[in-house]
Design a protein around this motif. Structure first.
Motif, PDB file in Angstrom:
ATOM      1  N   THR A 749      -7.900   3.157  -3.692  1.00 28.02           N
ATOM      2  CA  THR A 749      -6.598   3.201  -3.212  1.00 28.02           C
ATOM      3  C   THR A 749      -6.658   3.103  -1.524  1.00 28.02           C
ATOM      4  O   THR A 749      -5.752   2.496  -0.845  1.00 28.02           O
ATOM      5  N   ILE A 750      -7.465   3.907  -0.957  1.00 26.30           N
ATOM      6  CA  ILE A 750      -7.531   4.197   0.481  1.00 26.30           C
ATOM      7  C   ILE A 750      -7.621   2.804   0.983  1.00 26.30           C
ATOM      8  O   ILE A 750      -7.385   2.343   2.036  1.00 26.30           O
ATOM      9  N   GLY A 751      -8.961   1.884   0.421  1.00 26.68           N
ATOM     10  CA  GLY A 751      -9.126   0.579   1.009  1.00 26.68           C
ATOM     11  C   GLY A 751      -7.966  -0.335   0.824  1.00 26.68           C
ATOM     12  O   GLY A 751      -8.012  -1.396   1.483  1.00 26.68           O
ATOM     13  N   ARG A 752      -6.988   0.146  -0.015  1.00 27.88           N
ATOM     14  CA  ARG A 752      -5.969  -1.080  -0.416  1.00 27.88           C
ATOM     15  C   ARG A 752      -4.639  -0.920   0.492  1.00 27.88           C
ATOM     16  O   ARG A 752      -3.660  -1.588   0.257  1.00 27.88           O
ATOM     17  N   GLY A 829      -5.915   9.468  -9.032  1.00 36.29           N
ATOM     18  CA  GLY A 829      -6.489   8.894  -8.127  1.00 36.29           C
ATOM     19  C   GLY A 829      -5.892   7.628  -7.461  1.00 36.29           C
ATOM     20  O   GLY A 829      -6.647   6.743  -6.578  1.00 36.29           O
ATOM     21  N   THR A 830      -4.817   7.264  -8.247  1.00 34.94           N
ATOM     22  CA  THR A 830      -4.267   6.076  -7.794  1.00 34.94           C
ATOM     23  C   THR A 830      -2.941   6.214  -7.043  1.00 34.94           C
ATOM     24  O   THR A 830      -2.845   5.514  -6.027  1.00 34.94           O
ATOM     25  N   LEU A 831      -2.111   6.930  -7.591  1.00 38.24           N
ATOM     26  CA  LEU A 831      -1.067   7.059  -6.779  1.00 38.24           C
ATOM     27  C   LEU A 831      -0.706   8.060  -5.722  1.00 38.24           C
ATOM     28  O   LEU A 831      -0.155   7.720  -4.656  1.00 38.24           O
ATOM     29  N   PRO A 832      -1.111   9.379  -5.677  1.00 38.06           N
ATOM     30  CA  PRO A 832      -1.157   9.910  -4.450  1.00 38.06           C
ATOM     31  C   PRO A 832      -1.697   9.458  -3.210  1.00 38.06           C
ATOM     32  O   PRO A 832      -1.263   9.501  -2.045  1.00 38.06           O
ATOM     33  N   PRO A 833      -2.958   9.018  -3.310  1.00 37.45           N
ATOM     34  CA  PRO A 833      -3.553   8.293  -2.099  1.00 37.45           C
ATOM     35  C   PRO A 833      -2.616   7.097  -1.334  1.00 37.45           C
ATOM     36  O   PRO A 833      -2.715   6.564  -0.451  1.00 37.45           O
ATOM     37  N   ALA A 834      -1.546   6.452  -2.275  1.00 37.87           N
ATOM     38  CA  ALA A 834      -1.060   5.247  -1.693  1.00 37.87           C
ATOM     39  C   ALA A 834       0.162   5.792  -1.025  1.00 37.87           C
ATOM     40  O   ALA A 834       0.986   4.893  -0.652  1.00 37.87           O
TER      41      ALA A 834
END
Length: 848
Positions: A749-752, A829-834
């Motif tokens: 997610t950080i990479g996206r 792992g998907t929503l908070p980092p975005a």
């Protein structure tokens, strides 16, 4: 310092500072790896140093005892002979002739014969199980008198403090016989102890030609080492051997124990439990190392994959492959070194927590000491070095392709190679073949083949991750586009376009699902099947037990009670089965039952397939169906077994039966099994019929009557230990792989973030993007759960069909826990980092 080295160090330092969040995920995975490896290293080291506690023989310089081990030597093909050793849990006795031999040894001040036998003592309205010994042996501890005097006559006894008072008359039951003794004294030491005169204790023990052990007290000025040499020589010169016909030749020698070794003559179960603990911890540690390799490699590869364009740019501007590898290796090394030390420090309290859990659950036998000397505490630092090595290897693998391509092509997206795909399919084929092999095996061999199949299948799925993700989106893409609206179309397009990224996210989910499902379901299936068989075998309406055993006449008295259809005596014991596995010698210690044959199917029905249990008598044995199949036995065949005291017997098979998971692989006549147990009394009497409870109590005075008794069910000796270690391993590795899922998805997610920022600039609102990410997370979790369940189901089916002849069993609570864990970690792992990319009207650049 050369310019290339300076450049490498500069690149490593800048990379570590710039990509802190990416390395934070790697740090967490490496620290937990070091913690797990360090804690298991401490557990293995402590078990390796473990020994039986010395209590009753603390003041004896030496203890002469029978050899509590049995051995089996075989010659594998093309190799030197090998010897397998197994501990014996029933006492191997010492001939009384050794007393005279030892008294003549120079330097011996005194020789004290000891006996150890179980008894039931009734005092204060309570029936207590205690240990009987001769009073002269109390000096070996030494235990003194707190009140009264020593027993001088046969019907006098000294008891432990709190059992009874001086002057009381207490009924004592030994081997089913009961007599009343007068308490003449109260002794120091354990409460559940009773001391008799020497002659009375030897009579009650029931072995007139032998003793349990001999304590040797040395003269002042004689060293223990010198005396031990003299005693060993004297015993060998006299040709004295352990009582009983042993199968292992030299194993019949008497043992001369000193130091911590003296405890082996007190706590017979300690040495076998220690060996089993070492084997179990070794197996679990190997699994931990393998999973750590997979998880750490996946996390490091994903952290570097997010920087693929950066590494490619370095190649494009002239950095050599060696400089790129060196810079990445230094970055990973810095993170791994700190993470390894942090995990190593945390390994000590983790090990202490495991020790406390083992003690709380009673998983360790009485008397087993697991020391933790101060010099052992730095041991986890060695595993920190192993963690560093794992991380460096993973980094080299991750940047291998970037270093090989030409600088002009380094900026292009690298598609998965054909070799990876072929290797993945080969591993899947090997895993399926291993699972098929498990269906042809039995017991531990089937479990090993199934476990190997699960590991190989997980690795194959990890290699095939991009192709699995691509295939999953072909299945899920249609529903996403049809029912998900704009967010669904974006999610389907993203997952299909970035199959390598989706495959990296699937790998830890498949791993956590498959591993936890296999570990939980295998044990649950065995327990469930054994419980079912025990309930199916149960026919008794009552059970009677008594501390110290029930008299042999109890059966005849119970059978004479009106309404009793059958009464069966039950005794528990162990046998050791010597066999070859791929040519190498193996010794398996198995729990078994001994039963009286008359009326057995009415009280305990093993489910006979062939033969007749009415023929069960000394010299014969009944064998479980699967064990008989694996050993090619049938009624009329002969089988050689070693009893729990090491005595070997060649027995004729009279029947085979179905319910061996509950009743054990071998069923003996009670009379024969009693001869080889330390407690010769009947453990339990099962009664079938509608007799009056009062009449049953009158026929067996002093016995405890249990209406609707619990089904008779045997369990492996190390079952409690295995359950605790398995639960701890599943919990730790489950948390480990859950962190890996979280770390991998966070890195992705950080990479996206640039991609999400671009979608914001193109007109997508935050609600659409959050829904898109939620749908992607759902698709990823659903695919991982499905593939992980399939990976687990194949070896589990092979194992359970060959062992329990049933389908795998997993409780709804456990299944829900696995599903919720995967769903929660995937969403987290998907929503908070975005959030950073979705925050505000005009998103930022989305830098790492």
């Amino acid at each position: 310092m050369s310019t290339p080295v300076k450049a490498t160090r500069l690149l490593a330092a800048r990379g570590a500072r710039t990509h802190r969040k990416a390395w934070a995920a790697v740090f967490a995975a490496l620290a937990l790896t070091s913690l797990l490896l360090g804690s298991f290293a401490l557990a293995l080291s402590s078990a390796g140093l473990g020994h039986a506690r010395v209590e009753r023989y603390a003041d004896a310089g030496l203890v002469v005892a029978g050899d509590q081990h049995t051995r089996f030597t075989a010659k594998p093909w093309g190799s030197d002979p090998e010897t397998a050793t197994a501990g014996l849990t029933e006492r191997v006795r010492v001939p009384r002739a050794a007393l005279g031999t030892l008294r003549d040894v120079p330097g011996v001040r005194a020789v004290v014969a000891d006996e150890v036998f179980e008894l039931g003592i009734e005092a204060g309205g309570k029936n207590t199980l205690a240990t009987g010994r001769p009073w002269p042996a109390a000096r070996l501890a030494p235990y003194g008198l707190r009140q009264g005097h020593a027993p001088r006559h046969p019907h006098e006894v000294v008891v432990g403090e709190g059992t009874a008072r001086v002057g009381d008359r207490v009924p004592v039951r030994v081997s089913g016989t009961e007599a009343t003794y007068r308490v003449t004294g109260v002794a120091e030491g354990p409460r559940a102890a009773a001391y008799f005169s020497a002659g009375e204790a030897h009579r009650l023990a029931g072995h007139p030609g032998s003793v349990a052990a001999i304590g040797v007290l040395a003269d002042s000025g004689t060293s223990t080492a010198t005396l031990r040499t003299r005693v060993r020589h004297a015993l060998d010169e006299a040709g004295l051997r352990s009582v009983g016909r042993r199968a292992d030749g030299d194993g019949a020698r008497l043992r001369v124990l000193a130091g911590n070794g003296r405890g082996a003559a007190e706590f017979l179960a300690a040495a076998p439990a220690r060996s089993g603990m070492l084997a179990l911890l070794g197996s679990v540690s190997a699994t931990v190392v393998l999973i750590a390799l997979l998880v750490v490699a996946s996390t490091v590869v994903q952290a570097l994959r997010q920087r693929g364009h950066e590494l490619g740019l370095l190649r494009a501007v002239g950095a050599t492959p060696r400089q790129v590898r060196g810079a990445v290796g230094r970055e990973v090394g810095r993170v791994a070194a700190v993470a390894g030390v942090v995990g190593a420090v945390a390994a000590v309290p983790a090990f202490l927590g495991l020790r406390a859990l083992l003690d709380a659950r009673g998983a360790l036998p009485p008397g087993l000491t697991l020391p933790l000397p101060p010099w052992l505490l730095p041991a986890p630092l060695l595993t920190a070095g192993l963690t560093l090595l794992i991380a460096r290897v993973a980094a080299l693998i991750a940047c291998a392709r970037t270093g090989k391509v030409r600088p002009a092509e380094a900026l292009r997206e690298q598609a998965p190679g054909k070799a990876r795909q072929i290797t993945g399919f080969v591993l899947l084929f090997v895993g399926v073949s291993s699972a098929g092999t498990a269906t042809l095996q039995h017991g531990e061999a089937a479990a090993a083949a199934a476990g190997a199949a699960a590991v190989v299948l997980v690795i194959g799925c990890a290699l095939l991750g991009p192709w699995i993700a691509e295939g999953a989106m072909r299945v899920l893409g249609g529903p996403l586009r049809r029912f998900g609206g704009t967010s669904g179309r974006l999610a389907a397009a993203n997952c299909a376009a970035a199959a390598p990224r989706s495959g990296a996210a699937l790998t830890p989910i498949i791993l956590v699902t498959a591993f936890i499902t296999v570990q939980l379901s295998a044990g649950a299936t065995m327990t469930h099947a054994a419980g079912d068989q025990a309930r199916q075998a149960a026919r008794a309406d009552y059970a009677l037990t008594a501390p110290g055993g029930l008299p042999a006449t109890t059966l005849s008295r119970l059978e004479a009670v009106p309404g009793v259809r059958a009464a069966t005596g039950i005794t528990r014991g162990t046998v050791v089965l010597a066999r070859r596995e791929t040519g190498s010698p193996r010794l398996d210690r198995l729990p078994v039952l001994g039963a009286t044959a008359e009326g057995l199917p009415r009280t305990l029905d093993p489910g006979v397939r062939e033969g007749d249990l009415a023929e069960l008598r000394p010299g014969t044995v009944a064998v479980g169906r699967d064990r008989a199949r694996s050993m090619d036995l049938r009624p009329g065949s002969t089988v050689t077994l070693r009893f729990g005291d090491g005595v070997e017997a060649r027995l004729r098979v009279v029947a085979t039966y179905d319910r061996e998971l509950a009743l054990g692989a071998f069923l003996f006549s009670q009379e024969q099994l009693r001869r080889h147990t330390s407690s010769p009394g009947a453990d339990r009497v099962l009664v079938a019929g509608d007799a009056e409870p009062r009449a049953l109590r009158a026929a067996a005075p002093g016995a405890r009557l249990e209406p609707n008794p619990a089904p008779e069910q045997l369990a492996p000796e190390d079952r409690a230990l295995g359950e605790v270690v398995t639960v701890a391993a599943v919990g730790a590795i489950g948390a480990f792989t859950a962190i890996a899922v979280l770390s991998t998805l966070t890195l992705i997610t950080i990479g996206r973030r640039p991609e999400l920022s671009l979608l914001r600039l193109a007109g997508a609102d935050r609600r659409q993007l959050r829904r898109m990410l939620g749908l992607e997370a759902t698709a990823t979790a659903l695919t991982g759960l499905t593939i992980g369940t399939a990976v687990a189901a194949l070896p589990l089916l092979a194992f359970t069909l060959s062992t329990t002849h049933s389908l795998p069993h997993l409780t709804p609570t456990q299944a829900a826990l696995i599903t919720l864990t995967v769903a929660a970690t995937t969403a987290t792992g998907t929503l908070p980092p975005a959030r950073r990319a979705l925050r505000g009207r005009y998103p930022g650049r989305g830098t790492h």
